[in-house]
Design a protein around this motif. Structure first.
Motif, PDB file in Angstrom:
ATOM      1  N   THR A 147       0.860  -1.177   0.000  1.00 38.31           N
ATOM      2  CA  THR A 147       0.000   0.000   0.000  1.00 38.31           C
ATOM      3  C   THR A 147       0.901   1.232   0.000  1.00 38.31           C
ATOM      4  O   THR A 147       1.861   1.305   0.734  1.00 38.31           O
ATOM      5  CB  THR A 147      -0.889   0.024   1.260  1.00 38.31           C
ATOM      6  OG1 THR A 147      -1.628  -1.197   1.315  1.00 38.31           O
ATOM      7  CG2 THR A 147      -1.856   1.187   1.219  1.00 38.31           C
ATOM      8  N   CYS A 148       0.571   2.202  -0.854  1.00 38.86           N
ATOM      9  CA  CYS A 148       1.377   3.426  -0.909  1.00 38.86           C
ATOM     10  C   CYS A 148       0.461   4.604  -1.176  1.00 38.86           C
ATOM     11  O   CYS A 148      -0.767   4.487  -1.121  1.00 38.86           O
ATOM     12  CB  CYS A 148       2.453   3.311  -1.983  1.00 38.86           C
ATOM     13  SG  CYS A 148       1.792   3.247  -3.665  1.00 38.86           S
ATOM     14  N   THR A 149       1.052   5.756  -1.478  1.00 42.55           N
ATOM     15  CA  THR A 149       0.251   6.966  -1.677  1.00 42.55           C
ATOM     16  C   THR A 149      -0.632   6.887  -2.919  1.00 42.55           C
ATOM     17  O   THR A 149      -1.666   7.537  -2.987  1.00 42.55           O
ATOM     18  CB  THR A 149       1.166   8.198  -1.782  1.00 42.55           C
ATOM     19  OG1 THR A 149       2.145   7.984  -2.804  1.00 42.55           O
ATOM     20  CG2 THR A 149       1.866   8.461  -0.455  1.00 42.55           C
ATOM     21  N   GLU A 150      -0.254   6.081  -3.907  1.00 43.30           N
ATOM     22  CA  GLU A 150      -1.058   5.925  -5.129  1.00 43.30           C
ATOM     23  C   GLU A 150      -2.061   4.799  -4.932  1.00 43.30           C
ATOM     24  O   GLU A 150      -2.120   3.852  -5.721  1.00 43.30           O
ATOM     25  CB  GLU A 150      -0.145   5.639  -6.325  1.00 43.30           C
ATOM     26  CG  GLU A 150       0.773   6.777  -6.693  1.00 43.30           C
ATOM     27  CD  GLU A 150       0.012   7.987  -7.222  1.00 43.30           C
ATOM     28  OE1 GLU A 150      -1.002   7.803  -7.896  1.00 43.30           O
ATOM     29  OE2 GLU A 150       0.444   9.125  -6.913  1.00 43.30           O
ATOM     30  N   VAL A 151      -2.871   4.903  -3.887  1.00 48.04           N
ATOM     31  CA  VAL A 151      -3.735   3.799  -3.496  1.00 48.04           C
ATOM     32  C   VAL A 151      -4.752   3.460  -4.577  1.00 48.04           C
ATOM     33  O   VAL A 151      -4.884   2.297  -4.978  1.00 48.04           O
ATOM     34  CB  VAL A 151      -4.475   4.128  -2.175  1.00 48.04           C
ATOM     35  CG1 VAL A 151      -5.459   3.020  -1.829  1.00 48.04           C
ATOM     36  CG2 VAL A 151      -3.481   4.324  -1.045  1.00 48.04           C
ATOM     37  N   ILE A 152      -5.491   4.445  -5.061  1.00 45.67           N
ATOM     38  CA  ILE A 152      -6.562   4.180  -6.027  1.00 45.67           C
ATOM     39  C   ILE A 152      -5.994   3.648  -7.331  1.00 45.67           C
ATOM     40  O   ILE A 152      -6.516   2.683  -7.909  1.00 45.67           O
ATOM     41  CB  ILE A 152      -7.410   5.438  -6.276  1.00 45.67           C
ATOM     42  CG1 ILE A 152      -8.040   5.918  -4.961  1.00 45.67           C
ATOM     43  CG2 ILE A 152      -8.493   5.156  -7.314  1.00 45.67           C
ATOM     44  CD1 ILE A 152      -8.948   4.902  -4.305  1.00 45.67           C
ATOM     45  N   ASN A 153      -4.918   4.256  -7.825  1.00 41.28           N
ATOM     46  CA  ASN A 153      -4.313   3.784  -9.073  1.00 41.28           C
ATOM     47  C   ASN A 153      -3.798   2.356  -8.927  1.00 41.28           C
ATOM     48  O   ASN A 153      -3.958   1.521  -9.835  1.00 41.28           O
ATOM     49  CB  ASN A 153      -3.168   4.708  -9.497  1.00 41.28           C
ATOM     50  CG  ASN A 153      -3.662   6.049 -10.005  1.00 41.28           C
ATOM     51  OD1 ASN A 153      -4.822   6.170 -10.418  1.00 41.28           O
ATOM     52  ND2 ASN A 153      -2.804   7.059  -9.983  1.00 41.28           N
ATOM     53  N   ASN A 154      -3.158   2.057  -7.803  1.00 39.06           N
ATOM     54  CA  ASN A 154      -2.672   0.697  -7.561  1.00 39.06           C
ATOM     55  C   ASN A 154      -3.833  -0.295  -7.475  1.00 39.06           C
ATOM     56  O   ASN A 154      -3.745  -1.426  -7.961  1.00 39.06           O
ATOM     57  CB  ASN A 154      -1.868   0.646  -6.264  1.00 39.06           C
ATOM     58  CG  ASN A 154      -0.418   1.015  -6.472  1.00 39.06           C
ATOM     59  OD1 ASN A 154       0.025   1.190  -7.596  1.00 39.06           O
ATOM     60  ND2 ASN A 154       0.324   1.163  -5.392  1.00 39.06           N
ATOM     61  N   LEU A 165      -5.705   8.227   3.709  1.00 39.99           N
ATOM     62  CA  LEU A 165      -5.793   8.710   2.331  1.00 39.99           C
ATOM     63  C   LEU A 165      -7.109   8.372   1.639  1.00 39.99           C
ATOM     64  O   LEU A 165      -7.523   9.068   0.715  1.00 39.99           O
ATOM     65  CB  LEU A 165      -4.636   8.126   1.497  1.00 39.99           C
ATOM     66  CG  LEU A 165      -3.224   8.620   1.823  1.00 39.99           C
ATOM     67  CD1 LEU A 165      -2.205   7.775   1.088  1.00 39.99           C
ATOM     68  CD2 LEU A 165      -3.077  10.081   1.432  1.00 39.99           C
TER      69      LEU A 165
END
Length: 306
Positions: free
Chosen positions: A35-42, A81
């Motif tokens: 899990t990282c800051t680009e949650v939705i894209n990931n 987030l």
């Protein structure tokens, strides 16, 4: 829709896991990313990798409080987030299939009852032991549609501040995050421990598995951390036994890897602090699905298990 597969998503504070699951709870394929800051894209990218025309729907398991009416995550202490994002609409618009959203521990409870050791019980409490602590309850064969934020019962009045904003929560004393914070605070206060080398700048991040390893190697402070967290967990389990009188308390999550210290201390504490008659009727056992319970349960939402 009556298609043979569903996609289950388990979005936690540390990892994003996505799987293709059959109607009987069997995982066909799964992937795991951090899990990282680009949650939705990931999240969308991971679903795309597994999506096909044979998918009945998508179930999302999130570590947080869900508003059933708005289908929003109103509180997610370990992943702020994604709070108040219309995640269901975003995914539904992209994949054009039904999308369901529930608390991760709630769906793990469903997964365990459909395809795990929970199949053998009409009533059980499930606790997910990881970055945080979640819970779910099966009563008379059906999941209780309640908040079941079992990790946020108060075990220490005026105690440590929890990620949820309260003080003294079980999660603040018995979770993976709590153990790591206890280790760092203790070493910074001068406690002697071989763990010191892993909290110094540039040495890498201390993990619960490291604490367990040091304990096995004889580190007294590491053992103390695990046993202290275990006693708090046992206090929580005793309360759940007294409230729900379950046939079983099923434990899942990464911290069960420290069963012989952390969980055994919890079992001992629970046995001494719950009603004897109720404790005698309760088994405290590991999940048979492990981390897959949430994936399976999330997928099962699309097949009508709610």
């Amino acid at each position: 829709m009556n298609k043979p597969y569903a996609i289950g998503v388990d979005l936690g504070g540390t990892n994003l896991r996505v799987a293709v699951v059959t109607r009987d709870g069997r995982i066909v394929e799964k992937i795991k990313v951090s899990t990282c800051t680009e949650v939705i894209n990931n999240l969308i990218g991971s679903i795309e990798r597994l999506f096909s025309d044979e998918v009945n729907g998508i179930g999302l398991a999130i570590a947080g409080v869900i508003d059933a009416d708005s289908k929003r995550i109103t509180s997610c202490p370990n992943l702020r987030l994604i709070e108040d994002i219309q995640i269901v609409d975003i995914i539904k618009d992209r994949f054009k299939v039904p999308v369901f959203l529930e608390n991760d521990a709630y769906v793990a409870t469903i997964g365990e009852s459909v395809a795990g050791v929970g199949k053998g019980f009409d009533s059980f409490v499930l606790l997910t032991l990881g970055t945080g602590i979640g819970g779910g309850v099966i009563h008379n064969g059906s999941p209780l549609k309640i908040a079941a934020e079992l990790g946020h019962i108060i075990v220490e009045i005026g105690g440590r501040r929890c990620g949820c904003g309260s003080q003294g929560c079980l999660e603040a004393y018995a979770s993976a995050r709590a153990m790591i914070e206890a280790a760092i605070d203790g070493i910074n206060d001068g406690r002697d421990s071989a763990m010191r080398g892993q909290i110094e700048p540039g040495s890498g991040n201390l993990q619960p598995a490291d604490i367990y390893r040091y304990a096995i190697e004889g580190d007294a402070f590491a053992t103390e951390i695990l046993k202290t967290a275990g006693r708090y967990l046992g206090s929580g389990i005793a309360s759940f036994i007294n409230i729900f009188s379950p046939q079983a308390v099923i434990l899942t999550g990464g911290l069960t890897g420290a069963w012989d210290i952390y969980v055994q201390e919890a079992i001992r504490w629970a046995s001494e602090n719950s009603f004897k008659e109720l404790y005698a009727k309760t088994q405290i056992i590991p999940s048979s699905l492990g981390d897959d319970a949430g994936l399976i349960g999330a997928a099962c939402l699309t097949f009508g298990h709610k």
